[in-house]
Design a protein around this motif. Sequence first.
Motif, PDB file in Angstrom:
ATOM      1  N   MET A 456       0.826  -1.197   0.000  1.00  0.00           N
ATOM      2  CA  MET A 456       0.000   0.000   0.000  1.00  0.00           C
ATOM      3  C   MET A 456       0.868   1.259   0.000  1.00  0.00           C
ATOM      4  O   MET A 456       0.605   2.223  -0.727  1.00  0.00           O
ATOM      5  CB  MET A 456      -0.932   0.006   1.201  1.00  0.00           C
ATOM      6  CG  MET A 456      -1.909   1.182   1.177  1.00  0.00           C
ATOM      7  SD  MET A 456      -2.889   1.374   2.688  1.00  0.00           S
ATOM      8  CE  MET A 456      -3.821  -0.150   2.688  1.00  0.00           C
ATOM      9  N   THR A 460       0.524   3.788  -2.997  1.00  0.00           N
ATOM     10  CA  THR A 460      -0.359   4.925  -2.712  1.00  0.00           C
ATOM     11  C   THR A 460       0.301   6.036  -1.900  1.00  0.00           C
ATOM     12  O   THR A 460      -0.234   7.147  -1.833  1.00  0.00           O
ATOM     13  CB  THR A 460      -1.593   4.457  -1.922  1.00  0.00           C
ATOM     14  OG1 THR A 460      -1.192   4.041  -0.610  1.00  0.00           O
ATOM     15  CG2 THR A 460      -2.300   3.302  -2.639  1.00  0.00           C
ATOM     16  N   VAL A 497      -7.227   3.864   0.392  1.00  0.00           N
ATOM     17  CA  VAL A 497      -7.220   2.558   1.048  1.00  0.00           C
ATOM     18  C   VAL A 497      -8.250   1.648   0.394  1.00  0.00           C
ATOM     19  O   VAL A 497      -7.983   0.466   0.105  1.00  0.00           O
ATOM     20  CB  VAL A 497      -7.503   2.704   2.565  1.00  0.00           C
ATOM     21  CG1 VAL A 497      -7.739   1.327   3.198  1.00  0.00           C
ATOM     22  CG2 VAL A 497      -6.343   3.406   3.262  1.00  0.00           C
ATOM     23  N   PHE A 500      -7.026   0.642  -3.097  1.00  0.00           N
ATOM     24  CA  PHE A 500      -5.899  -0.292  -3.012  1.00  0.00           C
ATOM     25  C   PHE A 500      -6.373  -1.678  -2.619  1.00  0.00           C
ATOM     26  O   PHE A 500      -5.943  -2.677  -3.201  1.00  0.00           O
ATOM     27  CB  PHE A 500      -4.863   0.193  -1.989  1.00  0.00           C
ATOM     28  CG  PHE A 500      -3.839  -0.860  -1.664  1.00  0.00           C
ATOM     29  CD1 PHE A 500      -2.780  -1.104  -2.513  1.00  0.00           C
ATOM     30  CD2 PHE A 500      -3.960  -1.646  -0.513  1.00  0.00           C
ATOM     31  CE1 PHE A 500      -1.849  -2.108  -2.236  1.00  0.00           C
ATOM     32  CE2 PHE A 500      -3.043  -2.644  -0.226  1.00  0.00           C
ATOM     33  CZ  PHE A 500      -1.985  -2.868  -1.096  1.00  0.00           C
ATOM     34  N   HIS A 501      -7.243  -1.765  -1.604  1.00  0.00           N
ATOM     35  CA  HIS A 501      -7.690  -3.085  -1.148  1.00  0.00           C
ATOM     36  C   HIS A 501      -8.397  -3.838  -2.275  1.00  0.00           C
ATOM     37  O   HIS A 501      -8.197  -5.056  -2.425  1.00  0.00           O
ATOM     38  CB  HIS A 501      -8.622  -2.951   0.060  1.00  0.00           C
ATOM     39  CG  HIS A 501      -8.982  -4.272   0.682  1.00  0.00           C
ATOM     40  ND1 HIS A 501      -8.158  -4.917   1.573  1.00  0.00           N
ATOM     41  CD2 HIS A 501     -10.040  -5.091   0.479  1.00  0.00           C
ATOM     42  CE1 HIS A 501      -8.711  -6.069   1.943  1.00  0.00           C
ATOM     43  NE2 HIS A 501      -9.864  -6.195   1.275  1.00  0.00           N
TER      44      HIS A 501
END
Length: 509
Positions: A456, A460, A497, A500-501
């Motif tokens: 992550m 990001t 987040v 990304f997940h």
Amino acid sequence: TLCRHTLSSLSATRRGLPKEKMSENGIMSRAKVLTIDTMNPTVKKVEYAVRGPIVQRAVELERELSEGMKKPFAEVIKANIGDAHAMGQQPITFFRQVLALCSYPELLSDSTFPEDAKSRACRILQSCGGNSMGSYSASQGIDSVRQDVARYIERRDGGVACDPDNIYLTTGASDGIVTMLKLLVCGEGTTRTGVMIPIPQYPLYSAALAELGAVQINYFLNEEKCWSLDITELQRAVNEARQYCNPRALCIINPGNPTGQVQSRQCIEDVIRFAAKERLFLMADEVYQDNVYAEGCQFHSFKKVLFEMGPEYAETVELASFHSTSKCYMGECGFRGGYMEIINMDDEVKDQLTKLLSVRLCPPVPGQALMDLVVNPPQPGEPSYGSFIKERTATLSALAEKAKLTEQVLNTVQGISCNPVQGAMYSFPRITIPEKAVKEATETGQQPDMFYCMKMLEETGICLVPGSGFGQKDGTYHFRMTILPPTDKLKILLNKVKEFHQRFTQQYS
């Protein structure tokens, strides 16, 4: 000379010492006294996740961005640590005015400073040696500040008496916690001191216990019931621990870090009864006592509940409670101000505590001054009262909104489950990591949630702390993130987040 060197090396080898070496220019180099093999072994066991490898990589990424290197993000957002001002929270004006006056007393003649700030600064300076905040204080802390802390505790706890002699000013709450653990740890083998800590926990506890060579006794908070504390789990943990160590202390973090739960009054009563029954020293970490957001939740100090339970407990249960200037609405982490209050401590041990604290001379005096302002803020009718209440309320209200926002957004993501953030400054959501990713992480020698958080960060620029750094039940994975960024930046963080997940899950499905 060569013969003497040969004999010296042979002698060193026989004594188990490192050999001297000949450098390329012919100069004899002496092996270092302190090496990774000869250093204190307990230090090597210390780990502190919130400033661990992932944070070090975040710093490297910041440097690379400043040097013009292209990244898939424009900035690194550090949501790994509860450093409020670094995340944009503004300091309380009155606090900074008084500290400025204390640091540079010539400003006392400046008409731009309110009179209550000036009078407060004069009172603090009069308590300092030479009327200077640059002087040492008493090891236990400035007497007038300890008196103000005692009066604050009495107001907070509805009139329960507080003796200033039981107040110790500390270098943040961490200093007090580690000091108490030093007093508690003794014994060898099965008599070695065991200390019960919550899992998940704030890594200060595991790090301090590792450094002191104490035995860490884990008790698990119940994630399915909003990270609640269950007495049957405490009983399980202490019963098992008695097989291999001597449990002597029970640590409670309320409100919780990293889990954000707020303990009910009934739970605190049950914990006190448990500690009394098992003869455990209670350590109550209460640094987030003003950070309570959820409807129906309320902060109850262990001291107040203990004394309301009557003499059977109030006169026997040993308790140390801790507070700090670093959290709540203040967020003044860098000043390192704090205090601890001790209850029912043996008089001879108290003398030893005072001796131990005298070795480090005194806590930072600016931190003590700030602690005084926290426990004795502007009062109604004083010039700064209106602005103080406005700033304090705005900060806590913003944190409450961000706590709710964080929970809501994270719970929209398939594979992420977040309990309500009842208090403190963090969320600790559970994440589902695909088996393929778990396998790849294992092959690279990483914990799966560290693997997840590092990916992550690289993709990001968001820096979170993997749940494995705080402890978690086997087979579960989490991360901790602060709710401290400004709302607009927090929304960006949460959206990143989420995206990304989704990508991560698709990639490893």
